[in-house]
Design a protein around this motif. Structure first.
Motif, PDB file in Angstrom:
ATOM      1  N   LYS A  32      -0.572   0.169  -5.726  1.00  0.00           N
ATOM      2  CA  LYS A  32      -0.308  -0.049  -4.312  1.00  0.00           C
ATOM      3  C   LYS A  32      -1.521  -0.666  -3.616  1.00  0.00           C
ATOM      4  CE  LYS A  32       0.732   3.918  -2.603  1.00  0.00           C
ATOM      5  NZ  LYS A  32       1.195   5.191  -2.049  1.00  0.00           N
ATOM      6  N   HIS A  35      -4.271   1.685  -2.869  1.00  0.00           N
ATOM      7  CA  HIS A  35      -5.070   2.038  -4.040  1.00  0.00           C
ATOM      8  C   HIS A  35      -6.160   0.987  -4.253  1.00  0.00           C
ATOM      9  CE1 HIS A  35      -1.546   4.497  -5.952  1.00  0.00           C
ATOM     10  NE2 HIS A  35      -2.003   5.023  -4.835  1.00  0.00           N
ATOM     11  N   ARG A  76      -2.250  11.260   2.037  1.00  0.00           N
ATOM     12  CA  ARG A  76      -1.043  10.589   2.532  1.00  0.00           C
ATOM     13  C   ARG A  76      -1.007   9.128   2.076  1.00  0.00           C
ATOM     14  NH1 ARG A  76      -1.547  11.710   7.509  1.00  0.00           N
ATOM     15  NH2 ARG A  76      -2.490   9.776   8.188  1.00  0.00           N
ATOM     16  N   GLY A  79      -1.925   9.361  -2.415  1.00  0.00           N
ATOM     17  CA  GLY A  79      -1.117  10.208  -3.281  1.00  0.00           C
ATOM     18  C   GLY A  79      -1.823  11.516  -3.576  1.00  0.00           C
ATOM     19  N   PRO A  80      -1.242  12.300  -4.486  1.00  0.00           N
ATOM     20  CA  PRO A  80      -1.800  13.616  -4.809  1.00  0.00           C
ATOM     21  C   PRO A  80      -3.216  13.527  -5.375  1.00  0.00           C
ATOM     22  CG  PRO A  80       0.281  13.239  -5.981  1.00  0.00           C
ATOM     23  CD  PRO A  80      -0.055  11.984  -5.256  1.00  0.00           C
ATOM     24  N   LEU A  83      -3.815  12.000  -8.820  1.00  0.00           N
ATOM     25  CA  LEU A  83      -3.692  10.545  -8.826  1.00  0.00           C
ATOM     26  C   LEU A  83      -4.957   9.896  -8.252  1.00  0.00           C
ATOM     27  CD1 LEU A  83      -2.202   7.870  -9.178  1.00  0.00           C
ATOM     28  CD2 LEU A  83      -1.103   8.284  -6.967  1.00  0.00           C
TER      29      LEU A  83
END
Length: 98
Positions: A32, A35, A76, A79-80, A83
């Motif tokens: 993403k 990221h 948010r 991710g977790p 990750l």
């Protein structure tokens, strides 16, 4: 034997060249947009501050710096936590060994 973190690019100019040579490959694996954006932020910290910015213990301080002390915002967007940890450590293989 591949390049070890301590062997890679000792000064800011050398680190900038090392990152520039690997950035397209690293960014393409970022998934993403957010990221890739976080990975680029970490790489910028690495260039300016040094290899210690890539230590796992710097993950939380990097998130706090990037997201203005709001870890919930980082979760948010990225991710977790597992990750996020994989993002932080995963691109380093490409940087060192790519």
């Amino acid at each position: 034997m591949g390049v070890r973190p301590g062997d890679l690019a000792p000064g800011p100019v050398c680190r900038r060249w090392a990152v520039m040579g690997k950035l397209p490959e690293i960014a393409s694996k970022g998934g993403k947009y957010r990221h890739s954006e976080f990975i680029e932020f970490v790489l910028d910290q690495y260039v300016h501050e040094g290899v210690q910015e890539l230590d796992e213990e710097k993950l939380t301080p990097s998130l706090r710096l990037r997201y203005n002390n709001a870890i919930a915002d980082a979760v948010r967007e990225l991710g977790p936590s597992e990750l996020i940890r994989r993002l932080f450590t995963g691109f380093q293989d490409d940087l060192y060994n790519g």
